[in-house]
Design an enzyme around this catalytic site. Structure first.
Site, PDB file in Angstrom:
ATOM      1  CE1 TYR A   1      -4.005   2.070   0.317  1.00 42.78           C
ATOM      2  CE2 TYR A   1      -2.512   3.472   1.571  1.00 42.78           C
ATOM      3  CZ  TYR A   1      -3.706   3.302   0.890  1.00 42.78           C
ATOM      4  OH  TYR A   1      -4.565   4.342   0.755  1.00 42.78           O
TER       5      TYR A   1
ATOM      6  CG  PHE B   1      -6.555  18.390 -24.053  1.00 43.26           C
ATOM      7  CD1 PHE B   1      -6.585  17.863 -25.331  1.00 43.26           C
ATOM      8  CD2 PHE B   1      -6.944  17.585 -22.993  1.00 43.26           C
ATOM      9  CE1 PHE B   1      -6.991  16.554 -25.552  1.00 43.26           C
ATOM     10  CE2 PHE B   1      -7.342  16.267 -23.212  1.00 43.26           C
ATOM     11  CZ  PHE B   1      -7.363  15.757 -24.495  1.00 43.26           C
ATOM     12  CB  THR B   2     -11.470  18.174 -23.893  1.00 38.70           C
ATOM     13  OG1 THR B   2     -10.556  17.069 -23.803  1.00 38.70           O
ATOM     14  CG2 THR B   2     -11.811  18.406 -25.366  1.00 38.70           C
TER      15      THR B   2
ATOM     16  CE  LYS C   1      -3.796  10.751 -24.145  1.00 44.81           C
ATOM     17  NZ  LYS C   1      -3.966  12.059 -23.612  1.00 44.81           N
TER      18      LYS C   1
ATOM     19  NE  ARG D   1     -10.062  15.766 -29.461  1.00 44.84           N
ATOM     20  CZ  ARG D   1     -10.742  15.426 -28.365  1.00 44.84           C
ATOM     21  NH1 ARG D   1     -12.006  15.751 -28.218  1.00 44.84           N
ATOM     22  NH2 ARG D   1     -10.162  14.755 -27.396  1.00 44.84           N
TER      23      ARG D   1
ATOM     24  CG  PHE E   1     -15.664  15.038 -26.767  1.00 45.74           C
ATOM     25  CD1 PHE E   1     -15.487  16.137 -25.944  1.00 45.74           C
ATOM     26  CD2 PHE E   1     -14.798  13.967 -26.638  1.00 45.74           C
ATOM     27  CE1 PHE E   1     -14.457  16.164 -25.004  1.00 45.74           C
ATOM     28  CE2 PHE E   1     -13.768  13.980 -25.708  1.00 45.74           C
ATOM     29  CZ  PHE E   1     -13.605  15.079 -24.884  1.00 45.74           C
TER      30      PHE E   1
HETATM   31  C1  LIG Z   1      -5.059  12.865 -22.989  1.00 42.26           C
HETATM   32  C2  LIG Z   1      -4.647  14.224 -22.645  1.00 42.26           C
HETATM   33  C3  LIG Z   1      -4.889  14.772 -21.380  1.00 42.26           C
HETATM   34  C4  LIG Z   1      -5.710  14.069 -20.320  1.00 42.26           C
HETATM   35  O1  LIG Z   1      -5.139  12.891 -19.925  1.00 42.26           O
HETATM   36  P1  LIG Z   1      -5.974  11.573 -19.513  1.00 42.26           P
HETATM   37  O2  LIG Z   1      -4.904  10.592 -19.225  1.00 42.26           O
HETATM   38  O3  LIG Z   1      -6.820  11.200 -20.688  1.00 42.26           O
HETATM   39  O4  LIG Z   1      -6.785  11.919 -18.323  1.00 42.26           O
HETATM   40  C5  LIG Z   1      -4.405  16.035 -21.130  1.00 42.26           C
HETATM   41  N1  LIG Z   1      -3.746  16.744 -22.063  1.00 42.26           N
HETATM   42  C6  LIG Z   1      -3.510  16.261 -23.282  1.00 42.26           C
HETATM   43  C7  LIG Z   1      -2.781  17.071 -24.294  1.00 42.26           C
HETATM   44  C8  LIG Z   1      -3.964  14.985 -23.632  1.00 42.26           C
HETATM   45  O5  LIG Z   1      -3.759  14.513 -24.869  1.00 42.26           O
END
Ligand SMILES: *Cc1c(COP(=O)(O)O)cnc(C)c1O
Length: 466
Positions: free
Chosen positions: A77, A129-130, A263, A387, A454
Site C-alpha cells: 500500500y 485541451f478538453t 500517450k 475534434r 463529445f
Molecule cells: C489525454 C490528454 C490529457 C488528459 O489525460 P488523460 O490521461 O486522458 O486523463 C491532457 N492533455 C492532453 C494534451 C492529452 O492529450
C-alpha cells in the site's frame, strides 16, 4: 545523412512476438453498430471496430521489458519500490524534482487546478485541451487561448504551430494583471491543433516574459518526446541534440508538469504531476490522498508504475520516436497525395482531416466532422474521432455553442500497434469516402450531457427521423 542512406527505407525498431486477432465486421453490421452508437464513435463497442484510430491514449503496445516489469509489481500500500523507480525516471528524464502519481492525466490536472487557481483567475495556454480547460473552469478560472493565429489555419505550413503569440500573452498580462494569472499552461505537441509542436526558442521567449512577471509555467507534457522530435528535425540549433536532451531542455524551462502517461510514455494507464516547488509539492501530495490514492501510488498499481518507469525511458529512444512519428507521416502523405484536405503539416500522433473542406456543403451546425467520422467507420470499420464543434462544447458563461475554427476528424495512431499495411487500408478508405463526399449528410444532437459532451452525446441524421 548521405544520399545513399536517404534512399533506403526504414522499418520499425522491433519485431512482433504476440498478436491480438481483430474482426472485420460486415457492412451491414457496421451500419447497425453506428446507428446503435448514436453516430458517436466513442459509443461503439471495440468488437465492432477493425482498425481503431479513436485515440493514442492508453492504446500503445508495451514492450517485453515493460511486461517483464509488470511481474515486478510491488503491491504494498505504501512506499512501493516501483514508485521510487518511477520517481527516479521522472527526475532523470524530465528533470523535475518532485512527482505525485495520479490515475491518469486529468487526475493531475484536477490537483494542479485546485491548488493554483482562484475564482476569477485567467489561465493562458497554447490552445485548449478538453479536460485541461474543464478543470481550470471548475476551479473558477477562465482559459485564454494565446496560441499563434497560424494554429487555427489548417492550411498554414508553419513548422511550429503550437508556438505562443508572445504579444497576445503580454497583452493579457497587462490587461488583467500578473497576479490574476496563476500560471501559463504550455502544451507540447498540441493535440487540438493537430499534434503541432512548440519550438524551444518560442518557449524560451515565453519563459523570459513570464519570469519577468513572476508567473510560473505548467507544462502539459503528454507528448513531449514527439514535440522533441520535431525540434530536432526542424529547429537547426538542436539538430545534433539527442531526443532525451531536448526533452530535458523543454522541461527545464518550465516549473511543473501534468502528464497523461497513456500517450508518449507507452503505458495503458497512469499519469503524474511533477514540479520543482517543494511547498507546492507538499500540498499536491496531500490533495492526492483525497482524490487519487496514497502519494506513493496515486491510483496506479505497483506494476503500472513499473511499466511506466520503463516506458519513459523507451519513449525518448531515437529509433522509437523516428518510427512512431514516421508512421504518422507515412499515413498523412498518402492521404494528402490523394488530394484529401488535411491539417498541415502532418502532426505527431495523428492525421487530422479538415472536415470543413472535406464536406463544404455542410454547415458547422450540421456537425461535419462528427458525420465524417461516422461515415468512415461505415466504409471500412476504421474508428476515428471528432475534434471540432462537438468537442469544443459550450461557453461556460453564456451556454452558447462554441464554433471553433478547426472542424477536424482525427485519425490517431496508437504506438507500436499497427503496420504499414493497416495504414494503407486506412488511406484507401479515406479516399473512398472522399470520392462520394457529396452524398454525406449532416447530424444533429439528440442527447447532450453536461460535461465533455463529445464522449457521450448521441446524434441522428438530419431529416431522417423515421
Ligand atoms: C489525454 C490528454 C490529457 C488528459 O489525460 P488523460 O490521461 O486522458 O486523463 C491532457 N492533455 C492532453 C494534451 C492529452 O492529450
Amino acid at each position: 545523412m548521405s544520399n545513399d542512406e536517404q534512399r533506403r527505407s526504414w522499418a520499425e525498431p522491433y519485431k512482433i512476438k504476440m498478436v491480438e486477432p481483430v474482426r472485420i465486421p460486415s457492412e451491414q453490421e457496421r451500419e447497425e453498430a453506428i446507428r446503435d452508437a448514436g453516430y458517436n464513435t466513442f459509443l461503439l463497442q471495440s468488437r465492432d471496430v477493425y482498425i481503431d484510430l479513436l485515440t493514442d491514449s492508453g492504446t500503445s503496445a508495451m514492450s517485453d521489458q515493460q511486461w517483464a516489469g509488470m511481474m515486478l509489481g510491488d503491491e504494498s500500500y505504501a512506499g512501493s519500490r516501483n514508485f521510487y523507480h518511477l520517481q527516479d525516471a521522472v527526475r532523470h528524464f524530465y528533470g523535475y524534482d518532485f512527482v505525485v502519481p495520479t490515475h491518469q492525466g486529468r487526475g493531475a490536472e484536477h490537483i494542479i487546478s485546485k491548488l493554483m487557481i482562484e475564482e476569477g483567475d485567467y489561465i493562458p495556454g497554447n490552445m485548449y485541451f478538453t479536460t485541461t480547460k474543464l478543470h481550470q473552469e471548475l476551479a473558477g478560472g477562465t482559459f485564454v487561448d494565446v496560441i499563434i493565429d497560424e494554429a487555427h489555419d489548417p492550411q498554414s505550413e508553419h513548422p511550429f504551430k503550437a508556438n505562443v503569440d508572445v504579444g497576445k500573452l503580454s497583452d493579457l498580462i497587462n490587461e488583467v494583471g500578473a497576479d490574476r494569472i496563476p500560471y501559463v499552461s504550455i502544451a507540447t505537441a498540441v493535440n487540438m491543433a493537430g499534434g503541432q509542436p512548440i519550438s524551444l526558442s518560442n518557449l524560451k521567449e515565453v519563459r523570459e516574459l513570464t519570469q519577468h512577471h513572476g508567473i510560473p509555467i505548467i507544462h502539459d507534457m503528454t507528448r513531449v518526446a514527439e514535440n522533441a522530435y520535431f525540434i530536432k528535425t526542424r529547429e537547426d540549433e538542436y539538430s545534433n541534440w539527442s531526443i532525451a536532451e531536448i526533452v530535458r531542455e523543454i522541461c527545464r524551462h518550465t516549473d511543473g508538469a501534468t502528464m497523461s502517461a497513456k500517450k508518449d510514455a507507452l503505458v495503458n494507464i497512469g499519469g503524474f504531476l511533477a514540479m520543482n516547488d517543494k511547498e507546492l509539492f507538499e500540498r499536491a501530495r496531500n490533495m492526492c490522498v483525497v482524490y487519487e490514492g496514497l502519494h506513493t501510488y496515486g491510483g496506479m498499481a505497483g506494476r503500472d508504475m513499473e511499466a511506466l518507469a520503463i516506458g519513459i525511458s523507451e519513449s525518448v529512444d531515437e529509433d522509437h520516436i523516428h518510427a512512431r512519428v514516421g508512421q504518422v507521416q507515412y499515413l498523412g502523405e498518402k492521404i494528402m497525395d490523394a488530394g484529401v484536405p488535411v491539417v498541415h503539416p502532418i502532426g505527431s500522433h495523428g492525421v487530422f482531416l479538415d472536415a470543413k473542406r472535406f464536406l463544404p456543403h455542410l454547415d458547422q451546425d450540421e456537425l461535419p466532422a462528427q458525420a465524417l467520422a461516422a461515415e468512415l467507420y461505415v466504409d471500412s470499420g476504421v474508428r476515428s474521432m471528432e475534434r471540432g464543434f462537438v468537442s469544443a462544447g459550450r461557453d461556460k458563461d453564456t451556454d452558447e455553442n462554441i464554433h471553433p475554427e478547426l472542424e477536424l476528424v482525427r485519425l490517431t495512431i496508437p504506438r507500436r500497434v499497427y503496420t504499414q499495411a493497416h495504414m494503407d487500408v486506412v488511406a484507401e478508405s479515406v479516399e473512398a469516402v472522399y470520392d462520394r463526399r457529396e452524398e454525406i449528410g449532416g447530424l444533429e444532437f439528440v442527447y447532450e450531457p453536461e460535461y465533455l459532451r463529445f464522449f457521450q452525446s448521441r446524434f441522428e441524421k438530419i431529416n431522417q427521423q423515421a
